[in-house]
Design a protein around this motif. Structure first.
Motif, short mmCIF file in Angstrom:
data_model
loop_
_atom_site.label_atom_id
_atom_site.label_comp_id
_atom_site.label_asym_id
_atom_site.label_seq_id
_atom_site.Cartn_x
_atom_site.Cartn_y
_atom_site.Cartn_z
N HIS A 152 0.82 -1.20 0.00
CA HIS A 152 0.00 0.00 0.00
C HIS A 152 0.86 1.26 0.00
CE1 HIS A 152 -3.82 -1.99 0.20
NE2 HIS A 152 -3.41 -2.73 1.19
N GLU A 153 1.98 1.22 0.70
CA GLU A 153 2.87 2.38 0.72
C GLU A 153 3.47 2.64 -0.65
OE1 GLU A 153 5.80 1.61 3.62
OE2 GLU A 153 4.43 1.76 5.33
N ARG A 154 3.83 1.57 -1.37
CA ARG A 154 4.58 1.72 -2.60
C ARG A 154 3.72 1.96 -3.84
NH1 ARG A 154 10.01 0.21 -2.50
NH2 ARG A 154 10.79 0.70 -0.41
N TRP A 155 2.49 1.39 -3.86
CA TRP A 155 1.75 1.51 -5.12
C TRP A 155 0.29 1.93 -4.99
CZ3 TRP A 155 -2.33 -1.91 -6.05
CH2 TRP A 155 -2.38 -3.05 -5.23
N ALA A 156 -0.10 2.33 -3.78
CA ALA A 156 -1.48 2.78 -3.62
C ALA A 156 -1.77 4.01 -4.49
CB ALA A 156 -1.77 3.10 -2.15
N HIS A 175 -7.38 -7.65 -10.05
CA HIS A 175 -8.50 -6.70 -10.02
C HIS A 175 -8.15 -5.45 -9.20
CE1 HIS A 175 -10.50 -10.12 -11.70
NE2 HIS A 175 -10.57 -10.77 -10.55
N GLY A 176 -6.89 -5.03 -9.29
CA GLY A 176 -6.48 -3.81 -8.62
C GLY A 176 -6.22 -3.94 -7.14
N ARG A 177 -6.22 -5.17 -6.63
CA ARG A 177 -5.99 -5.38 -5.19
C ARG A 177 -4.91 -6.41 -4.99
NH1 ARG A 177 -11.28 -7.09 -2.27
NH2 ARG A 177 -10.10 -6.40 -0.45
#
Length: 393
Positions: free
Chosen positions: A91-95, A156-158
């Protein structure tokens, strides 16, 4: 052939092997083995992040497994707080829209006896950075491996899970180029998993009755063929229970199809519950008001006991009028069962006998005196009296 060509061929091979998989396990295994070979590893694993229980669940271990590692483990899970890269790091790198990168861990990485890494980057990795617990380093040492590359899988983006490939002690450590290639492989794996999920959904719809959630006639036919083949091979007892839900047409005509559908759903639940008493039994809706149970293994008497309970429970359903139930089992004297069709016809004929006799219990092919008529004993309720007269409320 250059290194880029070799890796391109590896990517194509991985995609083709996953596309050829017919079931999730085949797809997982193809993903792990293909990635392991492409990266020159000795071992690979595919894990999924289960958000509810907060754990990484290993789906497959492929290649040179360490002691205690199973190819398709039932209970190999790890709490994500011990491997936070899959959650916090991603989450930190690609959110914000970037792509998640793979990273490398080595058994030489600094880690204390408690498994806590010092605040340094993993060797050659672009790893998750400082402040993370590197249980992976301790795991490498514990299992006799020298290094690993970990690639997040995004679906799916997750964040869906991770691809893990390791090399043994003494082999060259993975480098930045390997981590970049692992990122590419993870994208291919994600596409393959997505395809497998779509195929599973199509397969589920193809073999499931949409109203009740039970199996449908197509699946029954396939399973019955397999069951009769098994009976011919090893003598396994195969039993088929065919049921006709009484009074459905009248319910539809007088109370509406919504009430009729509800009756079908409720009987489907009763059938599923009773079928669960027979290990491995398949509960199905054949169509309209016809249902069945297919059991392989249990003795005929056990199947009859369960079918009798099914009839009793069905008679208690609101708006229903019970079921006509017929049974045919290779455990009874019904002659040679040369085909699935013969067993089905015998069970269906028994069901028709039950309906004609208005039997409250199952009628069993090959057994005399199994037809129980309402006229055999005085009716005990208004409901029974109406059935005896053939009238309706």
């Amino acid at each position: 052939m250059g290194g880029e060509d070799v890796r391109l061929r590896a990517v194509v091979s991985l995609a083709q092997s996953m596309a050829a998989a017919q079931a999730p396990r085949e797809s997982w295994r193809a993903a792990a083995l293909g990635s392991c070979e492409a990266l020159g590893g000795s071992f690979a694993a595919l894990s999924v992040w289960e958000r509810g229980p907060g754990q990484l669940r290993v789906l497959v271990n492929a290649g040179e497994r360490a002691e205690g590692e199973e190819e398709f483990p039932d209970e190999e899970t790890y709490p994500v707080h011990e491997f936070p890269e899959i959650t916090e790091f991603l989450h930190e790198r690609w959110a914000g829209g970037g792509e998640p990168d793979a990273w490398v861990e080595t058994a030489d990485g600094p880690v204390g006896e408690d498994g806590v890494a010092s605040d340094v980057e993993s060797a050659g990795a672009g790893g998750p950075g400082s402040g993370y617990r590197h249980e992976r380093v301790a795991a490498l040492r514990r299992r006799g491996r020298g290094c690993c590359v970990v690639a997040p899988i995004v679906l799916h983006g997750r964040a869906w899970g991770e691809l893990y490939v390791a090399r043994p002690v003494g082999a060259p450590a993975f480098g930045r180029a390997d981590a970049d290639f692992a990122t590419v492989l993870a994208a291919v794996v994600a596409a393959g998993i997505s395809q497998t999920e779509r195929l599973e959904e199509v397969r589920r719809l193809a073999f499931t009755d949409p109203l009740t959630g039970l199996a449908n006639r197509r699946l029954v036919d396939a399973r019955l063929d397999e069951a009769v083949e098994r009976h011919h091979a090893d003598g396994s007892v195969v039993s088929l229970v065919v049921c006709d839900l009484n009074g459905l047409k009248e319910v539809n005509d007088t109370l509406g199809h919504a009430v009729g559908d509800r009756l079908l759903e409720r009987f489907g639940s009763v059938l599923s519950r009773c079928g669960a008493m027979l290990p491995g039994a398949l509960a199905a809706r054949l169509g309209g008001d016809e249902f069945c149970l297919l059991a392989v293994g249990p003795e005929a008497d056990e199947v009859i006991r369960v079918a009798t309970e099914l009839c009793d429970r069905a008679s208690e359903l609101e708006h229903g009028d019970g079921v006509a139930c017929g049974i045919a089992s290779t455990g009874d004297p019904i002659g040679p069962v040369v085909s699935a069709r013969r067993l089905f016809r015998l069970a269906d004929a028994a069901q028709y006998r039950a309906k004609a006799a208005r039997s409250t219990k199952p009628v069993v092919a090959g057994r005399d005196g199994e037809v129980i008529r309402l006229a055999d004993s005085p009716p005990k309720s208004a409901h029974d009296r109406r059935r005896l007269r053939g009238s309706r409320p």
